[in-house]
Design a protein around this motif. Sequence first.
Motif, PDB file in Angstrom:
ATOM      1  N   ILE A  10       0.866  -1.178   0.000  1.00  0.00           N
ATOM      2  CA  ILE A  10       0.000   0.000   0.000  1.00  0.00           C
ATOM      3  C   ILE A  10       0.899   1.224   0.000  1.00  0.00           C
ATOM      4  CG2 ILE A  10      -1.744   1.294   1.274  1.00  0.00           C
ATOM      5  CD1 ILE A  10      -2.585  -1.357   2.563  1.00  0.00           C
ATOM      6  N   ASP A  11       0.734   2.080  -1.004  1.00  0.00           N
ATOM      7  CA  ASP A  11       1.453   3.352  -1.053  1.00  0.00           C
ATOM      8  C   ASP A  11       0.517   4.446  -0.573  1.00  0.00           C
ATOM      9  OD1 ASP A  11       3.808   2.325  -1.935  1.00  0.00           O
ATOM     10  OD2 ASP A  11       3.506   2.867  -4.033  1.00  0.00           O
ATOM     11  N   ILE A  12       1.059   5.373   0.198  1.00  0.00           N
ATOM     12  CA  ILE A  12       0.270   6.481   0.722  1.00  0.00           C
ATOM     13  C   ILE A  12       0.846   7.770   0.162  1.00  0.00           C
ATOM     14  CG2 ILE A  12      -0.432   7.697   2.814  1.00  0.00           C
ATOM     15  CD1 ILE A  12       0.020   4.908   4.220  1.00  0.00           C
ATOM     16  N   GLN A  13       0.017   8.533  -0.534  1.00  0.00           N
ATOM     17  CA  GLN A  13       0.380   9.839  -1.064  1.00  0.00           C
ATOM     18  C   GLN A  13      -0.714  10.821  -0.658  1.00  0.00           C
ATOM     19  OE1 GLN A  13       3.155  10.741  -2.692  1.00  0.00           O
ATOM     20  NE2 GLN A  13       3.951   8.655  -2.560  1.00  0.00           N
ATOM     21  N   ASN A  14      -0.342  11.940  -0.068  1.00  0.00           N
ATOM     22  CA  ASN A  14      -1.292  12.951   0.385  1.00  0.00           C
ATOM     23  C   ASN A  14      -2.364  12.355   1.289  1.00  0.00           C
ATOM     24  OD1 ASN A  14       0.039  14.951  -1.127  1.00  0.00           O
ATOM     25  ND2 ASN A  14      -1.088  14.354  -2.952  1.00  0.00           N
ATOM     26  N   GLN A  15      -1.960  11.494   2.189  1.00  0.00           N
ATOM     27  CA  GLN A  15      -2.816  10.828   3.172  1.00  0.00           C
ATOM     28  C   GLN A  15      -3.912   9.975   2.522  1.00  0.00           C
ATOM     29  OE1 GLN A  15      -4.127  13.974   5.782  1.00  0.00           O
ATOM     30  NE2 GLN A  15      -2.232  13.856   6.957  1.00  0.00           N
ATOM     31  N   MET A  16      -3.683   9.529   1.299  1.00  0.00           N
ATOM     32  CA  MET A  16      -4.628   8.644   0.614  1.00  0.00           C
ATOM     33  C   MET A  16      -3.934   7.319   0.291  1.00  0.00           C
ATOM     34  SD  MET A  16      -7.542  10.058   0.435  1.00  0.00           S
ATOM     35  CE  MET A  16      -8.290   8.850  -0.597  1.00  0.00           C
ATOM     36  N   PRO A  17      -4.405   6.208   0.858  1.00  0.00           N
ATOM     37  CA  PRO A  17      -3.777   4.908   0.570  1.00  0.00           C
ATOM     38  C   PRO A  17      -4.231   4.359  -0.778  1.00  0.00           C
ATOM     39  CG  PRO A  17      -5.561   4.628   2.118  1.00  0.00           C
ATOM     40  CD  PRO A  17      -5.449   6.098   1.867  1.00  0.00           C
ATOM     41  N   ARG A  18      -3.302   3.681  -1.447  1.00  0.00           N
ATOM     42  CA  ARG A  18      -3.599   3.048  -2.742  1.00  0.00           C
ATOM     43  C   ARG A  18      -2.893   1.699  -2.765  1.00  0.00           C
ATOM     44  NH1 ARG A  18      -0.995   2.836  -7.790  1.00  0.00           N
ATOM     45  NH2 ARG A  18       0.716   4.046  -6.930  1.00  0.00           N
ATOM     46  N   VAL A  19      -3.648   0.659  -3.062  1.00  0.00           N
ATOM     47  CA  VAL A  19      -3.078  -0.686  -3.134  1.00  0.00           C
ATOM     48  C   VAL A  19      -2.324  -0.810  -4.456  1.00  0.00           C
ATOM     49  CG1 VAL A  19      -3.564  -3.158  -3.142  1.00  0.00           C
ATOM     50  CG2 VAL A  19      -4.933  -1.621  -1.717  1.00  0.00           C
ATOM     51  N   VAL A  20      -1.014  -1.072  -4.352  1.00  0.00           N
ATOM     52  CA  VAL A  20      -0.173  -1.201  -5.549  1.00  0.00           C
ATOM     53  C   VAL A  20      -0.281  -2.614  -6.096  1.00  0.00           C
ATOM     54  CG1 VAL A  20       2.176  -1.063  -6.428  1.00  0.00           C
ATOM     55  CG2 VAL A  20       1.392   0.579  -4.734  1.00  0.00           C
ATOM     56  N   TRP A  21      -0.160  -3.609  -5.236  1.00  0.00           N
ATOM     57  CA  TRP A  21      -0.379  -4.993  -5.652  1.00  0.00           C
ATOM     58  C   TRP A  21      -0.867  -5.805  -4.464  1.00  0.00           C
ATOM     59  CZ3 TRP A  21       5.038  -3.853  -5.476  1.00  0.00           C
ATOM     60  CH2 TRP A  21       5.740  -4.546  -4.521  1.00  0.00           C
ATOM     61  N   GLY A  22      -1.461  -6.922  -4.794  1.00  0.00           N
ATOM     62  CA  GLY A  22      -1.986  -7.801  -3.765  1.00  0.00           C
ATOM     63  C   GLY A  22      -3.420  -7.460  -3.420  1.00  0.00           C
ATOM     64  N   ARG A  23      -3.944  -8.151  -2.421  1.00  0.00           N
ATOM     65  CA  ARG A  23      -5.313  -7.942  -1.974  1.00  0.00           C
ATOM     66  C   ARG A  23      -5.317  -7.498  -0.521  1.00  0.00           C
ATOM     67  NH1 ARG A  23      -8.780 -12.980  -4.386  1.00  0.00           N
ATOM     68  NH2 ARG A  23      -8.525 -12.406  -6.561  1.00  0.00           N
ATOM     69  N   VAL A  24      -6.159  -6.519  -0.246  1.00  0.00           N
ATOM     70  CA  VAL A  24      -6.332  -5.998   1.100  1.00  0.00           C
ATOM     71  C   VAL A  24      -7.831  -5.935   1.370  1.00  0.00           C
ATOM     72  CG1 VAL A  24      -5.918  -4.028   2.624  1.00  0.00           C
ATOM     73  CG2 VAL A  24      -4.237  -4.626   0.896  1.00  0.00           C
ATOM     74  N   ARG A  25      -8.212  -6.288   2.589  1.00  0.00           N
ATOM     75  CA  ARG A  25      -9.631  -6.230   2.934  1.00  0.00           C
ATOM     76  C   ARG A  25     -10.151  -4.805   2.809  1.00  0.00           C
ATOM     77  NH1 ARG A  25      -8.032 -10.008   7.682  1.00  0.00           N
ATOM     78  NH2 ARG A  25      -6.967  -8.099   8.241  1.00  0.00           N
ATOM     79  N   PRO A  26     -11.321  -4.631   2.207  1.00  0.00           N
ATOM     80  CA  PRO A  26     -11.885  -3.274   2.060  1.00  0.00           C
ATOM     81  C   PRO A  26     -12.105  -2.582   3.402  1.00  0.00           C
ATOM     82  CG  PRO A  26     -13.057  -4.822   0.659  1.00  0.00           C
ATOM     83  CD  PRO A  26     -12.131  -5.629   1.512  1.00  0.00           C
ATOM     84  N   ALA A  27     -12.448  -3.325   4.443  1.00  0.00           N
ATOM     85  CA  ALA A  27     -12.657  -2.726   5.765  1.00  0.00           C
ATOM     86  C   ALA A  27     -11.355  -2.108   6.280  1.00  0.00           C
ATOM     87  CB  ALA A  27     -13.176  -3.773   6.741  1.00  0.00           C
ATOM     88  N   PHE A  28     -10.230  -2.793   6.080  1.00  0.00           N
ATOM     89  CA  PHE A  28      -8.944  -2.263   6.524  1.00  0.00           C
ATOM     90  C   PHE A  28      -8.587  -0.998   5.757  1.00  0.00           C
ATOM     91  CE2 PHE A  28      -4.308  -2.066   5.801  1.00  0.00           C
ATOM     92  CZ  PHE A  28      -3.922  -1.748   7.093  1.00  0.00           C
ATOM     93  N   LEU A  29      -8.800  -1.016   4.444  1.00  0.00           N
ATOM     94  CA  LEU A  29      -8.474   0.149   3.626  1.00  0.00           C
ATOM     95  C   LEU A  29      -9.345   1.345   4.018  1.00  0.00           C
ATOM     96  CD1 LEU A  29      -6.377   0.599   1.484  1.00  0.00           C
ATOM     97  CD2 LEU A  29      -8.080   0.119  -0.241  1.00  0.00           C
ATOM     98  N   SER A  30     -10.589   1.107   4.308  1.00  0.00           N
ATOM     99  CA  SER A  30     -11.494   2.176   4.730  1.00  0.00           C
ATOM    100  C   SER A  30     -11.058   2.759   6.073  1.00  0.00           C
ATOM    101  CB  SER A  30     -12.909   1.629   4.816  1.00  0.00           C
ATOM    102  OG  SER A  30     -13.761   2.585   5.371  1.00  0.00           O
ATOM    103  N   GLU A  31     -10.741   1.893   7.022  1.00  0.00           N
ATOM    104  CA  GLU A  31     -10.274   2.352   8.333  1.00  0.00           C
ATOM    105  C   GLU A  31      -8.952   3.110   8.214  1.00  0.00           C
ATOM    106  OE1 GLU A  31     -11.355   2.129  11.570  1.00  0.00           O
ATOM    107  OE2 GLU A  31     -13.286   1.386  10.858  1.00  0.00           O
TER     108      GLU A  31
END
Length: 117
Positions: free
Chosen positions: A49-70
């Motif tokens: 997960i790369d974070i730019q301007n306090q916005m996370p973006r999944v570069v590769w792989g799978r992450v649970r949507p709940a975790f990304l939202s939190e």
Amino acid sequence: MDEPLPLDVPHGNGLPWWDAWGLPFQLLVIAVVGWFVYRWLRPRPEFQIDIQNQMPRVVWGRVRPAFLSELTDMLPGLDVARGTITGHKNAQRIVLKFSREFSAAAQQQVRNVWYAS
């Protein structure tokens, strides 16, 4: 009658730079090949997960949507504007690794959300 030229070269292959730079050049080639083999064989993270301007973006792989939202909701409070989170498989679970932009307290908060979601 002229003498024929010798068939063998007395010093290496006859290239003057090879005599002076042969061993260092060979060591450099071995080091570069070794580096590429190391990068190819080392285990790749499960996700990044790369974070730019306090916005996370999944570069590769799978992450649970709940975790990304939190994570999106909590990044402004953590004071992390940019950085990277990677997940590495360790035995039976995923271990999170952080870039140096994350303080120890911020890392622990993200880990708490990861294991809770």
